[in-house]
Design a protein around this motif. Sequence first.
Motif, PDB file in Angstrom:
ATOM      1  N   VAL A   1      -1.561   3.126   6.862  1.00 35.28           N
ATOM      2  CA  VAL A   1      -0.938   3.829   5.738  1.00 35.28           C
ATOM      3  C   VAL A   1      -1.471   5.249   5.641  1.00 35.28           C
ATOM      4  CG1 VAL A   1      -0.795   3.894   3.208  1.00 35.28           C
ATOM      5  CG2 VAL A   1      -0.366   1.749   4.444  1.00 35.28           C
ATOM      6  N   GLU A   2      -2.767   5.410   5.822  1.00 34.94           N
ATOM      7  CA  GLU A   2      -3.357   6.747   5.832  1.00 34.94           C
ATOM      8  C   GLU A   2      -2.714   7.621   6.904  1.00 34.94           C
ATOM      9  OE1 GLU A   2      -7.866   8.635   6.048  1.00 34.94           O
ATOM     10  OE2 GLU A   2      -7.429   6.800   7.165  1.00 34.94           O
ATOM     11  N   LEU A   3      -2.523   7.061   8.090  1.00 32.85           N
ATOM     12  CA  LEU A   3      -1.912   7.808   9.190  1.00 32.85           C
ATOM     13  C   LEU A   3      -0.438   8.096   8.914  1.00 32.85           C
ATOM     14  CD1 LEU A   3      -3.514   5.836  12.142  1.00 32.85           C
ATOM     15  CD2 LEU A   3      -4.064   8.190  11.467  1.00 32.85           C
ATOM     16  N   THR A   4       0.250   7.141   8.330  1.00 33.83           N
ATOM     17  CA  THR A   4       1.681   7.300   8.054  1.00 33.83           C
ATOM     18  C   THR A   4       1.931   8.399   7.032  1.00 33.83           C
ATOM     19  OG1 THR A   4       2.081   4.962   8.560  1.00 33.83           O
ATOM     20  CG2 THR A   4       3.748   6.088   7.247  1.00 33.83           C
ATOM     21  N   LEU A   5       1.076   8.497   6.051  1.00 35.20           N
ATOM     22  CA  LEU A   5       1.243   9.505   5.008  1.00 35.20           C
ATOM     23  C   LEU A   5       0.693  10.861   5.426  1.00 35.20           C
ATOM     24  CD1 LEU A   5       0.288   7.373   1.874  1.00 35.20           C
ATOM     25  CD2 LEU A   5       2.567   7.851   2.799  1.00 35.20           C
ATOM     26  N   GLY A   6      -0.004  10.898   6.555  1.00 39.23           N
ATOM     27  CA  GLY A   6      -0.555  12.153   7.052  1.00 39.23           C
ATOM     28  C   GLY A   6       0.359  12.814   8.073  1.00 39.23           C
TER      29      GLY A   6
ATOM     30  N   ALA B   1      -4.667  -0.459   5.940  1.00 36.80           N
ATOM     31  CA  ALA B   1      -5.075   0.714   5.164  1.00 36.80           C
ATOM     32  C   ALA B   1      -5.147   1.956   6.046  1.00 36.80           C
ATOM     33  CB  ALA B   1      -6.420   0.452   4.496  1.00 36.80           C
ATOM     34  N   ARG B   2      -5.651   1.786   7.265  1.00 36.63           N
ATOM     35  CA  ARG B   2      -5.722   2.916   8.191  1.00 36.63           C
ATOM     36  C   ARG B   2      -4.327   3.378   8.594  1.00 36.63           C
ATOM     37  NH1 ARG B   2      -7.166   7.595   9.836  1.00 36.63           N
ATOM     38  NH2 ARG B   2      -7.629   7.854  12.057  1.00 36.63           N
TER      39      ARG B   2
ATOM     40  N   GLU C   1      -7.735  -4.030   6.745  1.00 37.07           N
ATOM     41  CA  GLU C   1      -8.367  -2.743   7.045  1.00 37.07           C
ATOM     42  C   GLU C   1      -7.507  -1.928   8.007  1.00 37.07           C
ATOM     43  OE1 GLU C   1     -13.049  -3.877   6.381  1.00 37.07           O
ATOM     44  OE2 GLU C   1     -12.200  -4.186   8.373  1.00 37.07           O
TER      45      GLU C   1
ATOM     46  N   LEU D   1       0.830  -1.204   0.000  1.00 36.50           N
ATOM     47  CA  LEU D   1       0.000   0.000   0.000  1.00 36.50           C
ATOM     48  C   LEU D   1       0.867   1.259   0.000  1.00 36.50           C
ATOM     49  CD1 LEU D   1      -2.829  -0.986   2.527  1.00 36.50           C
ATOM     50  CD2 LEU D   1      -3.019  -0.779   0.043  1.00 36.50           C
TER      51      LEU D   1
ATOM     52  N   ALA E   1       1.271   4.108  -3.044  1.00 38.58           N
ATOM     53  CA  ALA E   1       1.161   5.549  -2.809  1.00 38.58           C
ATOM     54  C   ALA E   1       2.397   6.301  -3.293  1.00 38.58           C
ATOM     55  CB  ALA E   1       0.944   5.819  -1.322  1.00 38.58           C
TER      56      ALA E   1
ATOM     57  N   GLU F   1     -12.900   3.495  15.394  1.00 43.27           N
ATOM     58  CA  GLU F   1     -13.034   3.248  13.964  1.00 43.27           C
ATOM     59  C   GLU F   1     -13.457   1.791  13.821  1.00 43.27           C
ATOM     60  OE1 GLU F   1     -12.271   5.056  11.158  1.00 43.27           O
ATOM     61  OE2 GLU F   1     -11.510   6.905  12.074  1.00 43.27           O
TER      62      GLU F   1
END
Length: 254
Positions: free
Chosen positions: A174-179, A171-172, A168, A21, A25, A239
């Motif tokens: 990765v979202e946090l890591t890229l934020g 995915a969460r 799942e 993932l 990105a 979540e």
Amino acid sequence: MTSSILVTGGTGTLGRHVVPLLQAAGREVRVLTRHGREPADGIEYVTGDLLKDEGTEAAVSGTDTVLHLAGGQKGDDEATRHLVRAARAAGVRHLVYISVIGADRVPLTWVRTKLDAERAIAESGIPWTTLRAAQFHDLTLTMVQKVAALPVLLSPGGLRLQPVEAREVAARLVELTLGEPAGRVPDMAGPKLYDLPGLVRPYLELRGRRPRPKLPVRLPGKAGRAYRAGDNLTLEGAEVGKRTWEEFLAERLG
């Protein structure tokens, strides 16, 4: 050009979902592993052991983000302190950690090492994000297989679990890591609550095995009281994943 993201535990249950993932990105990924590997599929592997503090500095060198997934039944606190020291010296700008729901409430030694690891990260001076998650379906399956091998179906009174899909959670993460660093974020749990018989029965059905007679048991001590109180759960404000235990079993065993 962005620097690599270091993923500890990148070859484990969660890491196998996280790494592709991150690559999708557009990020370069470096994986810390205890066993040497040649670069493959665009992934750089570095050899080291966080618990022994071997190769830690080399692993974090040149990275601006670390996603810390590595863990075990003991030593997570010490391994994390070694990682924190190296990351701070290397100028890491975001440290992301996966912990467990109830880390501050369930009085089991391995759970408390997760809490100590959380504290080491929060007190590191490095901007950080921590996600607590429920037990993954994969790990729940290992437990269920052992219980299903018994001649009776154990039913610990008051014990409830809310297993979550590892993909799942990945995915969460990765979202946090890229934020941006977010501190402690809402916990992540599965969509349904189960007692132990409720987890075992669909497994037996898919295996074509007969139901077992149920044997009520009582979990002893402080840990038993914590589980009966639901201290291993987050029933509000979490979540919530979408994939149920039954759906996971159907894919894995069907």
